[in-house]
Design an enzyme around this catalytic site. Structure first.
Site, PDB file in Angstrom:
ATOM      1  N   SER A 118      33.441 -50.889 -41.652  1.00  0.00           N
ATOM      2  CA  SER A 118      33.652 -51.150 -40.222  1.00  0.00           C
ATOM      3  C   SER A 118      34.284 -52.512 -39.937  1.00  0.00           C
ATOM      4  O   SER A 118      34.741 -52.746 -38.814  1.00  0.00           O
ATOM      5  CB  SER A 118      32.334 -51.033 -39.468  1.00  0.00           C
ATOM      6  OG  SER A 118      31.884 -49.696 -39.489  1.00  0.00           O
ATOM      7  N   HIS A 127      27.535 -42.595 -29.108  1.00  0.00           N
ATOM      8  CA  HIS A 127      27.396 -43.810 -28.306  1.00  0.00           C
ATOM      9  C   HIS A 127      27.697 -43.579 -26.827  1.00  0.00           C
ATOM     10  O   HIS A 127      27.635 -44.515 -26.032  1.00  0.00           O
ATOM     11  CB  HIS A 127      28.352 -44.899 -28.836  1.00  0.00           C
ATOM     12  CG  HIS A 127      27.988 -45.401 -30.202  1.00  0.00           C
ATOM     13  ND1 HIS A 127      28.495 -44.838 -31.348  1.00  0.00           N
ATOM     14  CD2 HIS A 127      27.166 -46.409 -30.588  1.00  0.00           C
ATOM     15  CE1 HIS A 127      28.017 -45.492 -32.405  1.00  0.00           C
ATOM     16  NE2 HIS A 127      27.206 -46.447 -31.968  1.00  0.00           N
ATOM     17  N   CYS A 160      31.281 -48.251 -33.051  1.00  0.00           N
ATOM     18  CA  CYS A 160      31.455 -46.821 -32.812  1.00  0.00           C
ATOM     19  C   CYS A 160      32.613 -46.257 -33.630  1.00  0.00           C
ATOM     20  O   CYS A 160      33.774 -46.630 -33.426  1.00  0.00           O
ATOM     21  CB  CYS A 160      31.694 -46.573 -31.326  1.00  0.00           C
ATOM     22  SG  CYS A 160      32.050 -44.849 -30.934  1.00  0.00           S
TER      23      CYS A 160
END
Length: 605
Positions: free
Chosen positions: A321, A364, A377
């Site tokens: 991420s 989310h 997300c």
């Protein structure tokens, strides 16, 4: 009477001839002596002197390696070594010398057996018989030196590394010169047991650390035994190298990840100065500077945590991420999204009939860029990645230093991988797919990066958009570095910084529980978790599966949050999750460097 006269004439003629021959021989001899005495005097004086005088190279003291404050990170200790020069010995004298020497200072059986089969010659190089002699052994040998033809004691040096494993990959080690490293223009490399840098800064700065050899003139007797020193040109020590590293931070950081397979890079965002470069577990560089024991080598080479690999520059991991910031920057800069653009996340993303899950089961909900960064997300960045295409965000990643080596100077630096269709065709003979674009958009798939690259990426994002490059050493009297600006809008970078601040400092941020509590030291960052292998069932706890199959934990960060000065990347192999394993390390390190910096400013007044 005539016969007597004839006989007298014959004798006289013979005497004249014989006398003439004697005179000619005497004249030739006198001429030769005159030639040698007056015309060749210098040449033969030199030859005579060479038979009496022996030249011996003096190895220079290796330069020390210091941290930015002058704290030693590699030093020298005295090493009394015993040598024998075969070129001055006959075989019988050599044998007698070895027998006498073994009575005084016992040699190990392997060395003694090898010496018993040695054939000496004038072309033989000196050999080291023993090192690390005690002072008592040195005194005993010196007392019997006249009985030990060809033997001499050299006060050498042995390298010592005060920080041992904590800086092993950074500083490196020295080792014996191999055959392919010997050059004709550097006689120093032919000295017995002379050592050169083999890894780390020791190798990177070898030419500066080595120094220049000196020459000792020794008067020797007919047996080649040195009688006295008649002249000496001292050696020139190697240069003292001062690194950008803060050894206090290096040691502190290494202790934090001592029991992990991990790496940490800390650098100044405006200068590129590397303050800590840690790879754990490490090894004992002192052992490599000697003859490494087989048992120790076996332990190192079979350890699954890879103590011989400098993970900070050679370890390549999916960035997870942390890479989402590159996708987001590319989308904002290209106008594909704006800060107010929202994406609904139901917990999955569909490309055709193929489903890509978000890490959060249930999703989310509706998020914009800022919220997507803070909560990491996946669905938001799947969407942006699909809109951009791989070329769109791959090009942005390269602007920020991913996919290339940065020539830090240490051997083993990897370039990582920022893939595109051409790369896949070249390496796999396959066409790029839409699924590849989606996977790469969250730092999975073919994307690979090193911790050093991720630290550079972070520094470039928070320093105003300048293409800073890392450095471990600053040449004396060098000007402050200047870096070219990256082609990206300033407000886009600010959006990214704000999102990274929210990761740590907003209650819904993925690393909120790992924030720095003191406001003046507050940090920003981004968690990252990269899969080692695909988990088919959601909710599997990482600590229930074998260590080598667990996710890698990553965290990139900067501090202080309002006026960034330091960037960090923490990578913990099979650590499970970025927020749980890597973020606490980053927090502690960023807090420590700011506290150290504050202490230094107070000292300066």
């Amino acid at each position: 009477m005539p016969k007597e006269n004839e006989k007298q004439r014959t004798l006289t003629r013979r005497a004249v001839i014989f006398g003439g021959l004697q005179m000619a021989a005497f004249s030739a001899l006198a001429g030769r002596l005159c030639y040698l005495q007056f015309f060749k005097a210098d040449e033969y004086a030199t030859l005579s002197e060479n038979n009496r005088i022996k030249l011996q190279l003096i190895a220079p003291e290796r330069g020390v390696i210091l941290d930015r404050y002058g704290i030693p990170m590699a030093t020298n200790e005295k090493n009394y070594r015993l040598f024998i020069d075969y070129s001055t010995l006959s075989q019988p004298v050599f044998k007698a010398t070895i027998d006498k020497l073994h009575d005084l200072v016992p040699l190990n059986e392997k060395k003694l057996k090898a010496l018993q089969h040695t054939r000496v010659s004038s072309a033989s190089m000196p050999e080291m018989l023993k090192e690390h002699l005690s002072w008592e052994e040195v005194s005993l040998i010196e007392l019997h030196m006249l009985e030990l033809a060809g033997v001499y004691i050299d006060v050498g040096q042995i390298r010592h590394y005060p920080f041992v494993e904590e800086a092993a990959h950074l500083i490196g080690y020295v080792g014996t010169v191999s055959e392919d490293e010997v050059t004709d223009d550097e006689p120093l490399l032919r000295l017995p047991d002379f050592k050169i840098g083999k890894n780390g800064v020791e190798k990177m700065m070898e030419e500066r650390l080595r120094g220049i050899a000196g020459i000792r003139q020794l008067e020797v007797n007919v047996h080649g035994v040195p009688v006295r020193e008649v002249g000496k040109k001292p050696s020139t020590p190697g240069e003292a190298i001062r690194l950008t590293i803060d050894s206090r931070l290096q040691d502190y950081t290494a202790q934090l990840v001592r029991n992990e397979s991990a790496s940490v890079v800390v650098m100044e965002v405006d200068t590129g100065n590397v303050l800590a470069l840690v790879s754990m577990p490490g090894f004992d560089p002192d052992a490599f500077s000697k003859v490494i024991a087989n048992d120790y080598w076996k332990v190192l080479s079979t350890d699954k945590k890879g103590p011989l690999l400098n993970k900070a520059i050679s370890g390549m991991y999916p960035p997870g991420s942390t890479f989402k910031l590159m996708v987001g920057l590319a989308g904002l800069d290209a106008g594909v999204i704006t800060p107010s653009t929202t994406v609904y996340c139901p917990g999955q993303f569909f490309l055709g009939d193929h489903k890509f899950n978000c890490w959060k089961e249930g999703g989310h909900g509706t998020v914009n860029f800022h919220e997507a960064v803070a909560q990491s997300c996946d669905t938001f960045f799947y969407t942006v990645g699909e809109r951009l295409g791989i070329e769109g965000y791959a090009e942005m990643a390269r602007r920020f230093g991913l996919g290339e080596a940065h020539n830090l100077g240490l051997i083993g630096e990897k370039s990582g991988v920022i893939p595109d269709p051409d790369w896949k065709m070249q390496h796999y003979k396959q066409r790029w797919s839409g699924g590849d674009t989606i996977n790469c958009a969250i730092g999975q798939g073919y994307v690979l990066s090193t911790p050093m690259q991720l630290a550079i990426m972070t520094a470039r994002m928070v320093n105003g958009g300048y293409a800073v490059e890392p450095r471990l050493w600053i040449p004396p009297n060098s000007p402050n570095p200047t870096f070219t600006p990256i082609d990206i809008k300033a407000d886009v970078l600010q959006f990214a910084r704000d999102g990274m601040s929210a990761v740590v400092n907003s209650p819904n941020g993925t690393a909120y529980g790992k924030r720095i509590m003191e406001p003046r030291f507050a940090m920003g960052g981004k968690t990252g978790t990269s899969q080692v292998r695909k988990i088919l069932v959601r909710g599997v706890k990482q600590d229930t599966i074998p260590w080598e199959y667990r996710h890698h934990a990553l965290f990139i960060g900067f501090a202080p949050v309002d006026t960034p000065k330091y960037a960090i990347c923490v990578a913990i192999e099979h650590g499970g999750g970025g927020a749980a394993a890597a973020a606490p390390v980053a927090r502690d390190v960023l807090l420590k460097i700011q506290q150290l910096d504050e202490d230094e400013r107070e000292k300066e007044g």
